[in-house]
Design an enzyme around this catalytic site. Sequence first.
Site, PDB file in Angstrom:
ATOM      1  N   SER A 149       0.022   3.376   4.626  1.00 40.08           N
ATOM      2  CA  SER A 149       1.255   2.842   4.044  1.00 40.08           C
ATOM      3  C   SER A 149       2.397   3.824   4.245  1.00 40.08           C
ATOM      4  CB  SER A 149       1.075   2.583   2.553  1.00 40.08           C
ATOM      5  OG  SER A 149       2.302   2.219   1.938  1.00 40.08           O
ATOM      6  N   TYR A 162      -1.373   6.231  -5.047  1.00 44.05           N
ATOM      7  CA  TYR A 162      -1.427   5.394  -3.849  1.00 44.05           C
ATOM      8  C   TYR A 162      -0.946   6.168  -2.616  1.00 44.05           C
ATOM      9  CZ  TYR A 162      -0.331   1.292  -0.907  1.00 44.05           C
ATOM     10  OH  TYR A 162      -0.253   0.376   0.109  1.00 44.05           O
ATOM     11  N   LYS A 166      -3.145   7.125   0.687  1.00 46.65           N
ATOM     12  CA  LYS A 166      -2.782   6.588   1.995  1.00 46.65           C
ATOM     13  C   LYS A 166      -2.483   7.685   3.010  1.00 46.65           C
ATOM     14  CE  LYS A 166      -3.148   2.136   1.420  1.00 46.65           C
ATOM     15  NZ  LYS A 166      -4.291   1.445   2.059  1.00 46.65           N
TER      16      LYS A 166
END
Length: 301
Positions: A149, A162, A166
């Site tokens: 991401s 997150y 990632k």
Amino acid sequence: MLEGKVVIVTGSGGGIGREIALAMARQGAAVVVNDIGASLTGEGASTGPAQQVADEIKAAGGRAAPNTDSVADAASAERIVEQAVQTFGRIDCVVNNAGILRDALFHKMSGDEWDAVLKVHLYGAYNVSRAAAVHFREQQSGSLVHMTSTSGLIGNLGQANYSAAKLGLTALSKSIALDMQKFNVRSNCIAPFAWSRMISSIPVKNEEQQARVEKIKQMTPDKIAPLAAYLASDAAADVNGQVFTVRNNEIFLMSQPRPLRSIHRAEGWTPQTVAEHAIPALKASFIPLDRSADVFQWDPV
């Protein structure tokens, strides 16, 4: 392009994963459709989403099997790979797409929120990839496609868990590519821009954020699938260790960290000379505190 190949797509009960599973099947692959059927935060479970996508593939004349094992547990991840081998005879590609969100500002993030996201995204990708690696090594071939991401590659607010997962995933992919290239195993990343259940959780607090959400809504999950299917195919035999971004009809090759500028002092450095000499010389090349939205400002085309 994928006739005779067997592909696992994790988190493929909906959104981007579903579109990738469908695309793989259209290209001739047998697909293990993995999804625990949980909520966006990873709670609850249902066999429905995986079964529905598998049924959709079969109805179109393809081969598919549903799977509801969790990628976050190593033994469970091994069962996903074993199902592919036992059902279809081999495993040729894993798409690590499964994910959850537990967004919070860093100073408010709990240990549970940190652990849960890393367990699915980073540990999950490791667990399934590691289980598949045994078969890839034996057959001297295989492809791994990891969903990273721009939240990790560039940055975002309220997503320390997150983003860390990632960006860690891109390093994992590169390490796999280096370690397993001698077995003809490839490992690449895709950072997708697409409207999905995960993106729908973006908080909308002002007109700027609303405009960004409306822009993302134009980018449908099916736009990600062609690159993923290509990376699973033999046509991508010389593509390894790369990071791509897909944004509607645009495909980007992303940079990877390399030295930007250096400064040398023959007599070495002191804290004072670092302050007086090194940092002023390097400051023009500093990377700003950009978010993903600051870098990708133009309308999708």
